[in-house]
Design a protein around this motif. Structure first.
Motif: not given
Length: 417
Positions: A14, A17-18, A298-301, A327, A330, A335-337
């Motif tokens: 993970r 991702i971050y 790409e990582l949040m709404s 981030a 998360a 969490e991935n998002r």
């Protein structure tokens, strides 16, 4: 021989991702390197105080190109985007081959809270001397001598004098340190400013002989010195450089913008002020563009992006910090998002940091602003709230107004709202 096949399943990491996202958000990263990667710079399209006027960096660059020797000041709260404007100015000035641009970050080479008049002149001279060889070849002996004297004045020297020994220890060498301008030991060194100016003029002579366009941009002074020391710097160093065809652009302390003496407006040829950016995504997409440039969408709404923009108060540094903290939350939750709960936690974290140290008097000022929409930067407490970013300045339609930082509002006790 039987073929060996791997049955191991790749382990999901993970961090991948971050980690890249956090690196792009790092608010303490060198802004120049970030700008070179085209991450930090989302160029403003206009002056933040007047949408009908060109952006600040265009104004500064144009003034530097047309009027050599102009002195300009940029004012704004910490994290408001002053460095970005200065770097954009620097980039714009590179469009001419005869441009010689010097970017000085005061925090990188000296402590200006402990600096004497003339230190900035010396720093400019030393930085310009380093450019001579690349542009014009070997500098003349006169220019080399002037540079050596500048270095001695700026950094100090240790000289040895012969003296009869008082004991049988032997040895006649007695070190006597002569401090430089950057480490004050004397109550008054203003008489050396004239000497430094003369030496700077000698170092500058090759550039003037080639009709170069010399611009010096000084960042960080607003964070490192009190307004009174900035005045002394302007009245000594900047006044000394006037008439030498060297344009100077400096970041000035925010408190001077609210000073009744109008020192900035009276002293500098051009003054620009950066208020906090518009925080309503419907009104301005500037803050969202900064986050999207770093891959936040790409990582949040979209809703989380809007929450971060609003809660940042339009302070660019807080915008990046909120996204960074969300981030991290998360990641800790595996969490991935980034979810809304992570954004809320980041807002609370920032709000509690602003709440720390707010005493009774300042709480009363905050409450009055929240309830009655009244705030005046006249008292020391109100000015401290502005410098500390608990209260933010805005400009809209030619009207200036103040709001409590949204992240602080989110954590204020009920009785203070």
């Amino acid at each position: 021989m039987a073929q060996v096949t791997s049955t191991e399943t790749p382990i999901f990491d993970r961090r991948q991702i971050y980690r890249p996202f956090l690196e792009r958000l790092n608010p303490i990263a060198l802004n120049r390197s970030v700008a070179q990667r085209n991450l930090m710079v989302v160029p403003p399209t206009s002056d933040p105080r007047d949408p009908k006027q060109p952006p600040i960096y265009e104004v500064f660059a144009g003034a530097a190109e047309l009027n050599r020797g102009t002195q300009m000041a940029l004012v704004g709260g910490i994290g408001s985007g002053k460095t970005t404007e200065l770097l954009l100015t620097m980039d714009r000035l590179r469009r001419h081959d005869d441009a010689v641009n010097v970017f000085l970050d005061a925090a990188e080479f000296t402590d200006f809270s402990e600096t004497n008049p003339g230190a900035m002149l010396a720093a400019i001279g030393l930085r310009l001397f380093a450019r001579i060889g690349k542009r014009f070849g070997e500098p003349s002996p006169q220019v080399q001598s002037a540079s050596a004297k500048l270095r001695k004045l700026a950094l100090g020297t240790t000289e040895w004098y012969d003296e009869e020994p008082d004991s049988d220890d032997g040895g006649y060498g007695v070190p006597v340190h002569v401090p430089g301008l950057m480490k004050p030991r004397f109550p008054e060194l203003k008489e050396q400013v004239a000497e430094v100016k003369e030496l700077l003029g000698t170092v500058l002579s090759p550039f003037l002989e080639h009709d170069s366009q010399v611009t010096v941009i000084v960042d960080g002074l607003d964070r490192l010195i009190e307004p009174t020391r900035f005045r002394e710097f302007a009245e000594q160093d900047l006044r000394a450089v006037r008439g030498m065809q060297v344009t100077v652009i400096v970041a000035a302390p925010l408190l001077l913008w609210y000073d009744n003496s109008r020192f900035l407006q009276d002293y500098f040829d051009v003054v620009r002020h950066i208020p906090a950016a518009a925080i309503d995504p419907k009104e301005s997409g500037f803050l969202k563009a900064i986050l999207k440039r770093r891959g936040a969408d790409e990582l949040m709404s979209a809703a989380s992006l809007n929450d971060i923009c609003r809660s940042s108060g339009g302070v660019l540094r807080d915008l990046l910090e909120l996204a960074q903290s969300a981030a991290q939350y998360a990641y800790w939750d595996a969490e991935n998002r980034i979810g809304k709960q992570h954004v809320r936690a980041a807002i609370r974290q920032l709000g509690h940091r602003y709440l720390a140290g707010v005493g009774t008097t300042r709480t009363r000022l905050i409450r009055r602003l929240l309830k009655d929409k009244q705030f005046s930067p006249s008292s020391s407490d109100s000015k401290d709230l502005l410098v500390g970013r608990q209260v933010l300045e805005y400009s809209s339609g030619g009207r200036d107004y103040f709001l409590v930082h949204p992240a602080l509002v989110a954590v204020l006790p009920e009785q203070a709202r």
